[in-house]
Scaffold this active site. Structure first.
Site, short mmCIF file in Angstrom:
data_model
loop_
_atom_site.label_atom_id
_atom_site.label_comp_id
_atom_site.label_asym_id
_atom_site.label_seq_id
_atom_site.Cartn_x
_atom_site.Cartn_y
_atom_site.Cartn_z
N HIS B 73 -37.71 -2.40 -0.55
CA HIS B 73 -38.72 -2.43 0.52
C HIS B 73 -38.20 -1.97 1.87
O HIS B 73 -38.99 -1.76 2.79
CB HIS B 73 -39.25 -3.85 0.69
CG HIS B 73 -39.96 -4.39 -0.51
ND1 HIS B 73 -41.22 -3.98 -0.88
CD2 HIS B 73 -39.59 -5.31 -1.44
CE1 HIS B 73 -41.59 -4.63 -1.99
NE2 HIS B 73 -40.61 -5.43 -2.34
N CYS B 169 -64.23 -30.34 -1.31
CA CYS B 169 -63.60 -29.80 -0.10
C CYS B 169 -64.66 -29.63 0.98
O CYS B 169 -64.45 -29.92 2.15
CB CYS B 169 -62.95 -28.45 -0.38
SG CYS B 169 -61.90 -28.38 -1.82
N ARG B 210 -50.37 -28.41 0.02
CA ARG B 210 -51.41 -29.00 0.86
C ARG B 210 -52.67 -29.28 0.05
O ARG B 210 -53.29 -30.34 0.15
CB ARG B 210 -51.69 -28.05 2.03
CG ARG B 210 -52.73 -28.48 3.05
CD ARG B 210 -52.31 -29.71 3.78
NE ARG B 210 -52.83 -30.88 3.11
CZ ARG B 210 -53.37 -31.92 3.70
NH1 ARG B 210 -53.41 -31.98 4.99
NH2 ARG B 210 -53.83 -32.92 3.02
N CYS B 214 -54.52 -32.99 -0.80
CA CYS B 214 -55.92 -33.37 -0.61
C CYS B 214 -56.50 -33.93 -1.92
O CYS B 214 -57.26 -34.89 -1.90
CB CYS B 214 -56.75 -32.16 -0.18
SG CYS B 214 -57.07 -32.10 1.59
#
Lengths: 114, 253
Positions: B73, B169, B210, B214
Site C-alpha cells: 500500500h 436499537c 460496543r 448494548c
C-alpha cells in the site's frame, strides 16, 4: 509493549515557559477490583514518574530533576501528566516511569533553546 | 443586483434547508466539554497510544511472506478515505466485511500470517491508525447491490426488539436520543469515532464490542464477534451516518 506519548516543543526561546505533556499506556490496576470469575485482580500501578533535564554535551550527566510525581491507586489508566518548565539551555529531557512488577519505561526528547 | 439578491436568498434558503434536514449529531456533541477536549487534543487523547502502535505495525514485516502493509500500500497516508467506505462487499471473501476483517484478510492472503485475535490491542491500533487517515472525511458507503442487502438486514436488526428488556436499537437511539439513561446521555448511535477510546473500558475498543455491550445491557445474547449480523448492523449504521465526518480516534464516556 509499552507506549508513551510525550509532547515537548522542539525549539524554545531562552527563558520561555514551555508546557510538557506525557501520556503512558498502563492499566493502573487498583488491586481492589475483581474479574468476572470473582478473582481479585492483582495490584499493578505506576508508582513514580520523573522528568530529568540533561544539558547537551554532557552525556554522562544524570541530569537535574525537573518534575517528579508519585502515583496512587485512584489515578485512571493511561495516566496523563502535564507540567511547565522554563527553557534555559538546549538539552535532552528524560522521562521515566516506574511501577509494580518491575515496570519501567523511558523516553527521551531533545529540545533546542535559542 | 436583483439577480445577486435572489441568489443570496436562495443560498440562505438552501443553507437553512440543509441545517433543518440534518438533525443528526455525533456522539461527540452529547459529551461533556472535558471529554470533548480529551478527544480534540492529540497530545492528550489516549487513543493516540493505540494509533502510534498501529502506525509502527503498518511498516512491520510479518508472516510467511515477510511483507508489511507498506510493501503493497505504500505510506499509510495513502489510506485517506479508505475507512470511510467500510463495511463494503469484498470480492475475495464474497460477503460484506468491515475494516477489521479487511485487515485480517490482507494478513491471511498477502502476509500469510495468522489473523489478529478479536480486540487485540495491536489490531485495534492498526484499525485506528488507518481510520485516522480518513479523519474529517464523510462516511461514504459504496453503492453495491450486495451491500444494500446487508444494510437492509441491518435495518431489520436495528428495529427488532431483543432481550428480556425487550428494546430495539431504535427505541433508544431514535426515539430517546438526547435524553438520559442513568447518568449518561443517550446518543444517536452514529459510528463516526470508531475504534474509540472509551473511558468506561479504559482502552480502545471496536464498534462490535460496543454493539455487543448494548445487547448485553438489554439482556439479550450478543451475536459473536465477526458474525454476519454484527457486520450487517455496522453496514446499516454506516448508511444511517452517511455524509457525517469521521473523527477517529474518538473518545467516549
Amino acid at each position: 509493549m509499552t507506549r508513551a506519548l510525550v509532547t515537548v516543543p522542539k525549539t524554545a526561546k531562552r527563558g520561555e515557559i514551555i508546557e510538557i505533556r506525557a501520556v503512558v499506556q498502563h492499566p493502573m490496576e487498583t488491586g481492589y477490583r475483581r474479574s468476572s470469575e470473582g478473582d481479585l485482580l492483582p495490584r499493578d500501578l505506576i508508582r513514580k514518574f520523573s522528568c530529568r533535564f540533561v544539558e547537551s554535551g554532557n552525556a554522562n550527566d544524570t541530569g537535574a530533576m525537573v518534575f517528579a510525581a508519585t502515583l496512587h491507586a485512584a489515578i485512571a489508566a493511561n495516566p496523563y501528566l502535564s507540567f511547565n518548565l522554563r527553557a534555559a539551555s538546549s538539552g535532552t529531557l528524560v522521562f521515566n516511569w516506574e511501577g509494580d512488577n518491575g515496570f519501567s519505561h523511558r523516553e527521551q526528547v531533545a529540545m533546542t533553546v535559542a | 443586483m436583483w439577480r445577486t439578491s435572489v441568489a443570496t436568498v436562495m443560498l440562505f434558503a438552501l443553507m437553512s434547508l440543509t441545517q433543518a434536514q440534518d438533525a443528526r449529531k455525533s456522539g461527540f456533541d452529547f459529551m461533556r466539554p472535558a471529554t470533548q477536549a480529551l478527544q480534540m487534543d492529540d497530545t492528550q487523547n489516549p487513543g493516540m497510544l493505540w494509533v502510534k502502535d498501529g502506525q509502527m505495525t503498518w511498516a512491520q514485516k510479518d508472516g510467511a511472506a515477510n511483507k508489511s502493509c507498506t510493501d503493497c500500500h505504500g505510506d499509510i497516508n495513502r489510506m485517506r478515505g479508505v475507512a470511510a467506505r467500510y463495511p463494503q462487499y469484498s470480492l475475495v471473501a464474497k460477503r460484506v466485511i468491515n475494516l477489521g476483517q479487511q485487515i485480517n484478510q490482507c494478513r491471511t492472503t498477502q502476509q500469510q500470517a495468522k489473523v489478529w485475535p478479536t480486540e487485540h490491542p495491536t489490531f485495534l491500533g492498526l484499525e485506528a491508525a488507518i481510520t485516522m487517515e480518513s479523519r474529517g472525511q464523510p462516511v461514504t458507503p459504496p453503492s453495491q447491490p450486495l451491500l444494500a442487502d446487508a444494510q437492509k438486514r441491518g435495518e431489520t436488526l436495528f428495529n427488532q426488539r431483543i432481550g428480556q428488556v425487550d428494546l430495539s436499537c431504535r427505541d433508544c437511539h431514535d426515539s430517546l436520543a438526547g435524553k438520559r439513561l442513568g447518568g449518561n446521555t443517550i446518543p444517536q448511535a452514529h459510528p463516526t469515532g470508531y475504534p474509540i477510546y472509551r473511558l468506561e473500558w479504559q482502552s480502545v475498543g471496536s464498534l462490535q464490542r460496543r454493539l455487543r455491550g448494548c445487547m448485553t445491557a438489554v439482556r439479550a445474547e450478543p451475536y459473536p464477534y465477526g458474525s454476519t449480523e454484527l457486520v450487517d448492523l455496522e453496514a446499516y449504521l454506516a448508511m444511517r451516518a452517511a455524509g457525517m465526518r469521521l473523527e477517529s480516534p474518538g473518545v467516549r464516556p
